[in-house]
Scaffold this active site. Structure first.
Site, short mmCIF file in Angstrom:
data_model
loop_
_atom_site.label_atom_id
_atom_site.label_comp_id
_atom_site.label_asym_id
_atom_site.label_seq_id
_atom_site.Cartn_x
_atom_site.Cartn_y
_atom_site.Cartn_z
N GLU A 56 0.86 -1.19 0.00
CA GLU A 56 0.00 0.00 0.00
C GLU A 56 0.89 1.23 0.00
O GLU A 56 1.92 1.26 0.68
CB GLU A 56 -0.91 0.02 1.23
CG GLU A 56 -1.71 1.33 1.29
CD GLU A 56 -2.87 1.34 2.27
OE1 GLU A 56 -2.95 0.43 3.10
OE2 GLU A 56 -3.69 2.28 2.16
N CYS A 112 -6.66 1.44 2.82
CA CYS A 112 -7.46 2.67 2.86
C CYS A 112 -7.28 3.49 1.59
O CYS A 112 -8.18 4.22 1.18
CB CYS A 112 -7.05 3.51 4.07
SG CYS A 112 -7.46 2.73 5.62
N ASN A 140 -12.50 -2.78 0.96
CA ASN A 140 -11.48 -2.89 2.01
C ASN A 140 -12.06 -2.44 3.33
O ASN A 140 -12.45 -1.27 3.47
CB ASN A 140 -10.28 -2.00 1.66
CG ASN A 140 -9.25 -2.01 2.78
OD1 ASN A 140 -8.59 -3.02 3.03
ND2 ASN A 140 -9.11 -0.89 3.49
N GLU A 141 -12.17 -3.34 4.27
CA GLU A 141 -12.58 -3.01 5.64
C GLU A 141 -13.88 -2.23 5.69
O GLU A 141 -14.12 -1.47 6.65
CB GLU A 141 -11.49 -2.19 6.35
CG GLU A 141 -10.19 -2.91 6.54
CD GLU A 141 -9.24 -2.19 7.51
OE1 GLU A 141 -9.48 -1.01 7.83
OE2 GLU A 141 -8.27 -2.82 7.94
O1 AHR Z 1 -2.15 -1.20 6.67
C1 AHR Z 1 -2.58 0.07 7.08
C2 AHR Z 1 -4.08 0.22 7.02
O2 AHR Z 1 -4.68 -0.63 7.95
C3 AHR Z 1 -4.74 -0.16 5.73
O3 AHR Z 1 -4.74 0.85 4.82
C4 AHR Z 1 -6.14 -0.47 6.14
O4 AHR Z 1 -6.75 -1.41 5.30
C5 AHR Z 1 -6.00 -0.91 7.56
O5 AHR Z 1 -6.86 -0.24 8.38
#
Ligand code: AHR
Length: 670
Positions: free
Chosen positions: A52, A255, A386-387
């Site tokens: 990321e 994120c 994602n999440e």
């Molecule tokens: O890995 C850091 C963050 O942790 C990522 O962006 C997110 O998916 C999680 O909350």
């Protein structure tokens, strides 16, 4: 605060909070572990990585571009106080008159609206526009650097433009002359070989005559990038990633994917094509995305390191915790794309699959071919979301994207999401939804204490075998946001549990992968780096010991006492390509453990094996010098039954000679 002192203070807190038991005597009678002769099939893709762009992982990190704010597109929405000239400085001697400003009339193209105008009213000596890169540029003697820029003579007589690499103290390390620009935007380039090394060098553009010069996309790359690609990646960092031998690479977030409010969602189409046509945007981690490292480069990296690409697209909703750029604080809440926009969003997702896998005669496949890759990238997985909070808005949009992909591309395995935590309402609702919708895999995240990982070694033993499978897409063990050997061993113990459950947990990836020293958005991380050095953490070596010793069948074993009571974890896998049987033994306790290992009947006589051992002081944290605990590999003799004393706080991997398995001894997972 002094950085080392800061680390020391954190360490003191960690000792108080999570002090592992003190070393004691070796246990008297050996713990016997008998490895069974029956293997069950497990996922061959269990150990991968997750990249990321946070903590300067891409711009200023893996992406080898040395110029910061090359396109003059920085704004205060990226970070407080930033503007289109952040990273740039104009030096004018007292006898000259000159200025620098940013304009946007008649830009290079509409996606790259801002450009710099360097205006020299009176030239007397040099007027120098400098870029100091990301905390300076690490220039190496003897290396070749490629400078390119777009320029346009706006007024005045066109003359050649002098470009220089300068050391911190102003010394010239390399120089070149670019042809005199025309009055149309045009690309100019030159290569320069550095005569000296300097860790804090700068790029200088030097003008000595009056006139107005438009400048944009000023770029400087080392020619030596990972696999030599233009617009490529920093070789040392990419090599440390490649050395993990990951089976897959998930990207680009996290994120970052669903972004800071809807307008900031990651749009893959903005990240391909010539770099000057990529639509830059703020990074949710409070800096900027040049998107020079975009989808083509991600796919290419995956191919270069032999990893399956796992792109993640937003599920048509923004991050529920986002909105800082809109409201000034986190918590705008999840926002959903309006329904009229969804068909085109879904089409973007389908186009991504065509970009990766379609023939070079197809609309999107032809763009991949134009970038130099006519062959497909063999996309097999696609993550959606994602999440995300499991709202109706999320579920409806997820289903719309999922169903459209499955209808057109049943060959693509879809990965859903079950919220940010390994427990709780979103987690439960996410799993329910996944099973109802027959989603093949869902992505679970666990950032937890070391003790949580130790307690959760058996977490997947009772997971349903005939429904949705799991991808542990983000996890890390920490104590007060630092990691140490004890945390890394807790991760190792947990990973033996993933291998045991490799029929239901198909993939896993530690997170975050990269973090630039001085720009960390998140701790702990797998690899820390500066402009010129790479510091793998202790967890990195745990990952490497698992990923380079993975298997595709798991052998149950019996122990004379419950291993958990002895602070031990164990797994046995066989790799069908090499035939090796691989034993992993974690001792996360404070005393050495005397073990007797009994091998399957196929090992009838003494043989030589490789043994890799990682051990040391459990409280050793990573620091700016990286881990001082490194794995050590040796050759050892093993017999059908052999004794081994596993040191306190250790991970040992035995790689035993290849064995043939009777086909009947493989039990396939349901
Ligand atoms: O890995 C850091 C963050 O942790 C990522 O962006 C997110 O998916 C999680 O909350």
């Amino acid at each position: 605060m002094n950085r080392r002192r800061g680390l020391y203070c954190l360490l003191t807190v960690a000792v108080l909070i999570s002090c592992p038991p003190a070393p004691a005597q070796t246990s008297p009678s050996p713990v016997e572990i008998t490895v069974g002769t029956h293997g069950k099939s497990i996922s061959p893709d269990l150990f991968g990585i997750f990249f990321e762009d946070l903590s300067y992982a891409a711009d200023g990190g893996l992406y080898a571009e040395l110029v910061q704010n090359r396109s003059f597109e920085y704004t205060a929405a990226d970070a407080k106080g930033w503007n289109s000239l952040t990273g740039w400085d104009l030096a004018v001697n007292e006898r000259a008159i000159a200025s620098i400003r940013v304009e946007n009339t008649e830009p290079l193209n509409a996606r790259n609206p801002d450009y710099a105008v360097l205006e020299v009213g009176k030239a007397d000596g040099e007027v120098t526009l400098r870029n100091s890169g990301f905390d300076g540029m690490a220039i190496k003697a003897g290396e070749v650097y490629l400078l390119s820029l777009f320029a346009r003579q706006l007024t005045g007589r066109p003359v050649p433009l002098l470009v220089r690499l300068e050391g911190k103290s102003g010394e010239v390390l390399a120089s070149a002359l670019l042809p005199a620009p025309t009055n149309m935007w045009q690309k100019y380039s030159a290569s320069m070989t550095a005569t000296k090394s300097d860790a804090e060098a700068r790029l200088a553009l030097v003008k000595t005559t009056p006139g107005k010069l438009g400048l944009d996309v000023v770029s400087l790359f080392p020619v030596h990038t990972f696999h030599g690609h233009p617009n490529g990646l920093r070789a040392d960092l990419a090599e440390s990633i490649a050395a993990l031998k990951p089976k897959f690479i998930r990207f680009p977030g996290g994120c970052l994917v669903h972004g800071d409010g809807l307008p900031n969602m990651y749009k893959w189409k903005d990240t391909i094509g010539p770099i000057e046509q990529r639509a830059e945007q703020p990074n949710i981690w409070r800096y900027h995305q040049s998107l020079g490292l975009g989808y083509f480069e991600y796919f290419q990296l995956a191919e270069d390191i032999g990893a399956t690409p796992v792109p993640i697209v937003a599920a048509g909703v923004s991050c529920q915790n986002s909105g800082a750029s809109v409201t000034g604080k986190w918590g705008l809440g999840q926002q959903a794309l309006p329904w009229p926009e969804m068909p085109s969003y879904v089409q973007d997702v389908l186009d991504l699959i065509e970009y990766a896998n379609g023939p070079s005669s197809s609309t999107w496949g032809s763009k991949r071919a134009a970038a130099g890759h006519p062959e497909p990238f063999h996309l097999r997985y696609l993550g959606i979301g994602n999440e995300d909070a499991q709202s109706d808005a999320f579920r409806q949009r997820f289903k719309m994207i999922h169903d459209a992909v499955k209808a057109k591309h049943p060959e693509i395995t879809i990965i859903g999401t079950v919220g940010p935590d390994p427990t709780g309402a979103d987690y439960d609702a996410g799993w329910r939804f996944a099973n109802q919708q027959h989603i093949e895999i869902v992505d679970e995240h666990s950032y937890r204490s070391a003790d949580w990982f130790i307690e959760n070694q058996d977490r997947y033993d009772n997971y349903k075998r005939n429904g949705t499978r799991a991808y542990i897409g983000e996890y890390a063990a920490w104590t007060n946001h630092i990691s140490n050997l004890y945390c890394a061993l807790a991760e190792a113990a947990y990973l033996t549990g993933l291998e045991r459950n490799g029929d239901v947990v198909l993939m896993s990836s530690y997170a975050p992968l990269l973090s630039k020293i001085g720009h960390s958005s998140w701790e702990p991380d797998l690899i820390h780096f500066s402009n010129s050095e790479v510091f793998p953490s202790i967890s990195y070596y745990v990952q490497q010991m698992f990923s380079t010793n993975s298997g595709d069948s798991y052998f149950d074993s019996l122990s004379s006492v419950p291993l958990r009571n002895e602070d031990l974890a164990f797994s046995a896998v066989r790799n069908s390509k090499s035939g090796n049987l691989i034993l992993k033994l974690v001792n996360y306790g404070g005393r050495a453990s005397h073990l007797r290992l009994k091998l399957p009947e196929n090992y009838a006589k003494e043989a030589s094996a490789t043994m890799t051992l990682l051990t040391g002081d459990p409280m050793t944290v990573r620091n700016d010098g990286g881990s001082s605990i490194l794995p050590v590999t040796s050759t050892v003799a093993v017999s059908p039954e052999f004794d081994y004393e596993a040191p306190a706080y250790s991970l040992t991997v035995f790689r035993l000679p290849p064995i043939a398995l009777r086909p009947s001894s493989i039990i396939s997972s349901p």
